[in-house]
Design a protein around this motif. Sequence first.
Motif, PDB file in Angstrom:
ATOM      1  N   ALA A 240       0.834  -1.200   0.000  1.00 44.05           N
ATOM      2  CA  ALA A 240       0.000   0.000   0.000  1.00 44.05           C
ATOM      3  C   ALA A 240       0.874   1.257   0.000  1.00 44.05           C
ATOM      4  O   ALA A 240       0.575   2.241  -0.701  1.00 44.05           O
ATOM      5  CB  ALA A 240      -0.938  -0.006   1.198  1.00 44.05           C
ATOM      6  N   SER A 241       1.964   1.225   0.757  1.00 46.14           N
ATOM      7  CA  SER A 241       2.854   2.388   0.805  1.00 46.14           C
ATOM      8  C   SER A 241       3.552   2.606  -0.536  1.00 46.14           C
ATOM      9  O   SER A 241       3.803   3.751  -0.938  1.00 46.14           O
ATOM     10  CB  SER A 241       3.892   2.214   1.922  1.00 46.14           C
ATOM     11  OG  SER A 241       4.823   1.189   1.606  1.00 46.14           O
ATOM     12  N   GLU A 242       3.883   1.504  -1.236  1.00 47.04           N
ATOM     13  CA  GLU A 242       4.475   1.629  -2.563  1.00 47.04           C
ATOM     14  C   GLU A 242       3.501   2.282  -3.535  1.00 47.04           C
ATOM     15  O   GLU A 242       3.867   3.157  -4.324  1.00 47.04           O
ATOM     16  CB  GLU A 242       4.891   0.253  -3.088  1.00 47.04           C
ATOM     17  CG  GLU A 242       6.142  -0.305  -2.452  1.00 47.04           C
ATOM     18  CD  GLU A 242       7.375   0.485  -2.840  1.00 47.04           C
ATOM     19  OE1 GLU A 242       7.858   0.347  -3.978  1.00 47.04           O
ATOM     20  OE2 GLU A 242       7.855   1.265  -1.994  1.00 47.04           O
TER      21      GLU A 242
ATOM     22  N   LYS B  15       5.552  11.349 -16.981  1.00 46.02           N
ATOM     23  CA  LYS B  15       4.297  12.101 -16.938  1.00 46.02           C
ATOM     24  C   LYS B  15       3.171  11.341 -17.626  1.00 46.02           C
ATOM     25  O   LYS B  15       2.032  11.330 -17.161  1.00 46.02           O
ATOM     26  CB  LYS B  15       4.494  13.472 -17.600  1.00 46.02           C
ATOM     27  CG  LYS B  15       5.376  14.418 -16.800  1.00 46.02           C
ATOM     28  CD  LYS B  15       5.484  15.774 -17.489  1.00 46.02           C
ATOM     29  CE  LYS B  15       6.349  16.731 -16.670  1.00 46.02           C
ATOM     30  NZ  LYS B  15       6.473  18.063 -17.336  1.00 46.02           N
ATOM     31  N   LYS B  16       3.509  10.678 -18.729  1.00 47.57           N
ATOM     32  CA  LYS B  16       2.512   9.918 -19.479  1.00 47.57           C
ATOM     33  C   LYS B  16       1.956   8.765 -18.640  1.00 47.57           C
ATOM     34  O   LYS B  16       0.737   8.558 -18.569  1.00 47.57           O
ATOM     35  CB  LYS B  16       3.138   9.378 -20.768  1.00 47.57           C
ATOM     36  CG  LYS B  16       2.192   8.551 -21.621  1.00 47.57           C
ATOM     37  CD  LYS B  16       2.902   8.030 -22.867  1.00 47.57           C
ATOM     38  CE  LYS B  16       1.966   7.138 -23.686  1.00 47.57           C
ATOM     39  NZ  LYS B  16       2.654   6.591 -24.888  1.00 47.57           N
ATOM     40  N   ASP B  17       2.844   7.999 -17.999  1.00 45.31           N
ATOM     41  CA  ASP B  17       2.399   6.863 -17.194  1.00 45.31           C
ATOM     42  C   ASP B  17       1.701   7.315 -15.917  1.00 45.31           C
ATOM     43  O   ASP B  17       0.761   6.657 -15.444  1.00 45.31           O
ATOM     44  CB  ASP B  17       3.583   5.961 -16.841  1.00 45.31           C
ATOM     45  CG  ASP B  17       4.077   5.151 -18.032  1.00 45.31           C
ATOM     46  OD1 ASP B  17       3.260   4.877 -18.937  1.00 45.31           O
ATOM     47  OD2 ASP B  17       5.269   4.803 -18.060  1.00 45.31           O
ATOM     48  N   PHE B  18       2.149   8.445 -15.358  1.00 44.95           N
ATOM     49  CA  PHE B  18       1.544   8.930 -14.126  1.00 44.95           C
ATOM     50  C   PHE B  18       0.075   9.314 -14.340  1.00 44.95           C
ATOM     51  O   PHE B  18      -0.770   9.072 -13.465  1.00 44.95           O
ATOM     52  CB  PHE B  18       2.322  10.127 -13.594  1.00 44.95           C
ATOM     53  CG  PHE B  18       1.781  10.669 -12.300  1.00 44.95           C
ATOM     54  CD1 PHE B  18       1.964   9.981 -11.109  1.00 44.95           C
ATOM     55  CD2 PHE B  18       1.078  11.861 -12.270  1.00 44.95           C
ATOM     56  CE1 PHE B  18       1.466  10.465  -9.912  1.00 44.95           C
ATOM     57  CE2 PHE B  18       0.571  12.358 -11.082  1.00 44.95           C
ATOM     58  CZ  PHE B  18       0.770  11.658  -9.890  1.00 44.95           C
ATOM     59  N   LYS B  19      -0.230   9.870 -15.490  1.00 42.89           N
ATOM     60  CA  LYS B  19      -1.601  10.307 -15.768  1.00 42.89           C
ATOM     61  C   LYS B  19      -2.588   9.148 -15.747  1.00 42.89           C
ATOM     62  O   LYS B  19      -3.735   9.315 -15.340  1.00 42.89           O
ATOM     63  CB  LYS B  19      -1.656  11.012 -17.130  1.00 42.89           C
ATOM     64  CG  LYS B  19      -1.032  12.401 -17.136  1.00 42.89           C
ATOM     65  CD  LYS B  19      -1.141  13.034 -18.514  1.00 42.89           C
ATOM     66  CE  LYS B  19      -0.510  14.430 -18.523  1.00 42.89           C
ATOM     67  NZ  LYS B  19      -0.585  15.055 -19.877  1.00 42.89           N
ATOM     68  N   LYS B  20      -2.149   7.973 -16.176  1.00 46.02           N
ATOM     69  CA  LYS B  20      -3.061   6.826 -16.247  1.00 46.02           C
ATOM     70  C   LYS B  20      -2.815   5.802 -15.136  1.00 46.02           C
ATOM     71  O   LYS B  20      -3.466   4.754 -15.095  1.00 46.02           O
ATOM     72  CB  LYS B  20      -2.942   6.141 -17.611  1.00 46.02           C
ATOM     73  CG  LYS B  20      -1.545   5.626 -17.937  1.00 46.02           C
ATOM     74  CD  LYS B  20      -1.487   5.049 -19.350  1.00 46.02           C
ATOM     75  CE  LYS B  20      -0.087   4.531 -19.669  1.00 46.02           C
ATOM     76  NZ  LYS B  20       0.014   3.990 -21.037  1.00 46.02           N
TER      77      LYS B  20
ATOM     78  N   ALA C  23      -2.574   1.643  -9.935  1.00 49.46           N
ATOM     79  CA  ALA C  23      -1.901   0.896  -8.872  1.00 49.46           C
ATOM     80  C   ALA C  23      -0.879  -0.046  -9.490  1.00 49.46           C
ATOM     81  O   ALA C  23      -1.015  -0.461 -10.651  1.00 49.46           O
ATOM     82  CB  ALA C  23      -2.903   0.103  -8.043  1.00 49.46           C
ATOM     83  N   LEU C  24       0.139  -0.383  -8.723  1.00 53.10           N
ATOM     84  CA  LEU C  24       1.098  -1.397  -9.147  1.00 53.10           C
ATOM     85  C   LEU C  24       0.423  -2.763  -9.116  1.00 53.10           C
ATOM     86  O   LEU C  24      -0.497  -3.006  -8.329  1.00 53.10           O
ATOM     87  CB  LEU C  24       2.309  -1.405  -8.210  1.00 53.10           C
ATOM     88  CG  LEU C  24       3.185  -0.149  -8.210  1.00 53.10           C
ATOM     89  CD1 LEU C  24       4.212  -0.231  -7.083  1.00 53.10           C
ATOM     90  CD2 LEU C  24       3.881   0.025  -9.550  1.00 53.10           C
ATOM     91  N   ASP C  25       0.895  -3.634  -9.966  1.00 53.55           N
ATOM     92  CA  ASP C  25       0.336  -4.986 -10.036  1.00 53.55           C
ATOM     93  C   ASP C  25       1.233  -5.924  -9.222  1.00 53.55           C
ATOM     94  O   ASP C  25       2.389  -6.150  -9.576  1.00 53.55           O
ATOM     95  CB  ASP C  25       0.272  -5.434 -11.496  1.00 53.55           C
ATOM     96  CG  ASP C  25      -0.554  -6.701 -11.678  1.00 53.55           C
ATOM     97  OD1 ASP C  25      -1.179  -7.139 -10.696  1.00 53.55           O
ATOM     98  OD2 ASP C  25      -0.570  -7.235 -12.797  1.00 53.55           O
ATOM     99  N   PHE C  26       0.697  -6.429  -8.116  1.00 51.30           N
ATOM    100  CA  PHE C  26       1.440  -7.342  -7.257  1.00 51.30           C
ATOM    101  C   PHE C  26       0.905  -8.762  -7.397  1.00 51.30           C
ATOM    102  O   PHE C  26      -0.288  -8.964  -7.639  1.00 51.30           O
ATOM    103  CB  PHE C  26       1.304  -6.936  -5.784  1.00 51.30           C
ATOM    104  CG  PHE C  26       2.034  -5.679  -5.410  1.00 51.30           C
ATOM    105  CD1 PHE C  26       3.373  -5.711  -5.048  1.00 51.30           C
ATOM    106  CD2 PHE C  26       1.381  -4.456  -5.405  1.00 51.30           C
ATOM    107  CE1 PHE C  26       4.042  -4.555  -4.694  1.00 51.30           C
ATOM    108  CE2 PHE C  26       2.042  -3.298  -5.047  1.00 51.30           C
ATOM    109  CZ  PHE C  26       3.378  -3.345  -4.691  1.00 51.30           C
TER     110      PHE C  26
END
Length: 202
Positions: A33-35, A49-54, A57-60
């Motif tokens: 969750a912290s990650e 910036k491109k990836d941040f916009k969309k 969550a990370l896939d674990f």
Amino acid sequence: MIKLLFLLVGIYSISINAQRDSPEYIEAAEYQASENEKFSTVETTILTKKDFKKFKALDFYPINLKCRVEAKFVRTPNEPPFKMTTTTDRLVDKIKYGKLHFEIDGKKLQLNLYQSVPPMEDPEYIDYLFLPFTDLSGGEGSYAGGRFLDARIPKGATMIIDFNKAYNPYCAYNSRYSCEIPPLENHLEVRIEAGVKDFGKH
């Protein structure tokens, strides 16, 4: 037969719920969750910036406490410093600090721990050790370039390795970063389906 099936399902459900209530499971969930919070916050994200916009969550991989193991720690003194390669021309001065021996599903495995040369001066990281690794899931679920774990100099002869906290190097998300490449000696001949998956591949 049907009664036996329901019994087995019930036992499995109880086992899963007990695992999710354990301190070890909660610790791994809080780490993940912290990650996600770090990646989704403008001030701390390393995403483009491109990836941040969309980004959502990370896939674990699902948290699996079988991938949280107690390892035997063996100190390796008098090791010569060496240059650890990276994804760029940069070389990083490291020294092999120790070796970890452990088992997963009955298979004997080992990993080397590394320390920066000279050690970090920041009091928060003065006992920090670097644990990079690759495994058979690389390129098939996990990042092909390997993953990292953070570690601290143990006070005794054992250390806990929690692969549920395995994370990708920054260069898996953004090509402007230069990242250490796990040495061949830190390849595990098993699939470590725990921790973060490859970014943007699922």
